[in-house]
Design an enzyme around this catalytic site. Structure first.
Site, PDB file in Angstrom:
ATOM      1  N   ASP A 189      17.157 -15.037  28.235  1.00 49.62           N
ATOM      2  CA  ASP A 189      18.590 -15.408  28.524  1.00 49.62           C
ATOM      3  C   ASP A 189      18.614 -16.970  28.090  1.00 49.62           C
ATOM      4  OD1 ASP A 189      19.373 -12.952  29.060  1.00 49.62           O
ATOM      5  OD2 ASP A 189      18.804 -13.518  31.470  1.00 49.62           O
ATOM      6  N   ARG A 239      14.118 -13.588  38.004  1.00 55.75           N
ATOM      7  CA  ARG A 239      14.958 -14.819  38.824  1.00 55.75           C
ATOM      8  C   ARG A 239      15.426 -13.981  40.170  1.00 55.75           C
ATOM      9  NH1 ARG A 239      19.111 -16.248  34.262  1.00 55.75           N
ATOM     10  NH2 ARG A 239      20.271 -17.556  35.834  1.00 55.75           N
ATOM     11  N   TYR A 254       5.553 -13.136  33.299  1.00 57.82           N
ATOM     12  CA  TYR A 254       6.595 -14.308  33.567  1.00 57.82           C
ATOM     13  C   TYR A 254       5.893 -15.303  34.553  1.00 57.82           C
ATOM     14  CZ  TYR A 254      10.268 -12.112  30.685  1.00 57.82           C
ATOM     15  OH  TYR A 254      11.101 -11.519  29.782  1.00 57.82           O
ATOM     16  N   ARG A 266      13.822 -10.385  25.104  1.00 56.58           N
ATOM     17  CA  ARG A 266      15.102 -11.125  24.901  1.00 56.58           C
ATOM     18  C   ARG A 266      15.290 -11.986  25.886  1.00 56.58           C
ATOM     19  NH1 ARG A 266      19.233  -6.591  22.555  1.00 56.58           N
ATOM     20  NH2 ARG A 266      18.223  -5.517  24.358  1.00 56.58           N
TER      21      ARG A 266
END
Length: 283
Positions: A59, A204, A117, A57
């Protein structure tokens, strides 16, 4: 459209999207979500409402080139019907890449064995225009090799409490990073992370630690200090969402999904005319 059968089938699909105009993947009461857009498009093709499950999921503002989803349906359609029909009804920033019929024991999230990622930083003195929504921007020169060396302390199984969001709902902060790489591609610094699973904002927050190290404001051993603290307050900033992409999900080959277990693929970043890939000047 073809008829329906009483026996439900499970379909898995690959999705890419520009997340900058969405509140995130997950359906919410206020704001446009990627999930709602895809459910509406697939529901139209199926002739009934569908409930999607995703591998990760993402952001608000986060993108994907390799998101994987699944849903159950009694509608009889082939791969071409799902792809062409749903893509015709999707907003421009969202597209289905492939569709495969899978067994009922497949689950986009719980069958995933790893996720990949990529975080992209436009490292230049002036803000980017053409890629403004698809990259993070850092105006000060960054040493990608220094960032890469420092990042190797994160490889392996660790408690990543210092690199999780305060609102993270994961039961355990212990995750395994299989590999992490930082390299320069022209004026961009690219961070690739492959792990069994990720905590909320984990990539992040990793970027937020490595950027000050790459700028020379922090020493490489700051990574060790942060990890030992096991406290988010001891860590750095949360880097902007716009530079983050979910680029791949690993599954057992038995599921025969396109790209399963492959290296992450991301579009080649356009270079300024005359700029060499190996150029080190970030300004």
């Amino acid at each position: 459209m073809p008829g329906a059968t009483a026996e439900a089938q499970r379909w898995a699909l690959g999705v890419e999207y520009d997340g900058s105009g969405f509140v995130g993947w997950q359906r919410q009461k206020d704001g446009a979500s990627v999930q709602a857009a895809v459910e509406q498009a697939l529901g139209f093709v199926a002739g009934h409402p569908v409930d999607l499950h995703c591998a990760g999921r993402t952001d608000a503002g986060v993108h994907a080139t390799g998101q994987v989803i699944h849903f159950d349906t009694t509608a009889v359609r082939d791969e071409r019907n799902w792809l062409l029909g749903a893509n015709a009804g999707l907003p421009e920033p969202v597209a289905l890449l492939w569709a495969r019929l899978v067994s009922r024991n497949f689950h986009a999230r719980f069958s995933a064995q790893g996720r990949r990622y990529r975080y992209v930083i436009a490292n230049q003195s002036v803000r980017p225009a053409l890629q403004a929504r698809g990259v993070a921007w850092w105006r000060y020169p960054l040493d990608a090799e220094r960032m890469h060396e420092a990042a190797q302390a994160l490889v392996g199984t660790h408690d990543f409490s210092s690199l999780r969001a305060a609102a993270c709902q994961a039961q355990s902060a212990i995750k395994t990073i299989h590999s992490i790489r930082v390299h320069r591609q022209g004026r961009h610094v690219v961070l690739d992370v492959h792990a069994n699973a990720f905590l909320h904002h984990m990539v992040r927050n990793i970027a937020g630690v490595l950027i000050p190290i790459g700028q020379g404001r922090r020493e490489a051993d700051w990574v060790h200090e942060i990890m030992q603290a096991r406290d988010r307050r001891a860590s750095g900033m949360t880097a902007p969402a716009g530079g983050l992409y979910l680029v791949g999900v690993d599954y057992d080959p038995v599921h025969r999904l396109p790209g399963a277990g492959q290296a992450p693929v991301w579009p080649v970043l356009p270079l300024t005319f005359g700029e060499g890939v190996g150029r080190q000047d970030p300004g």
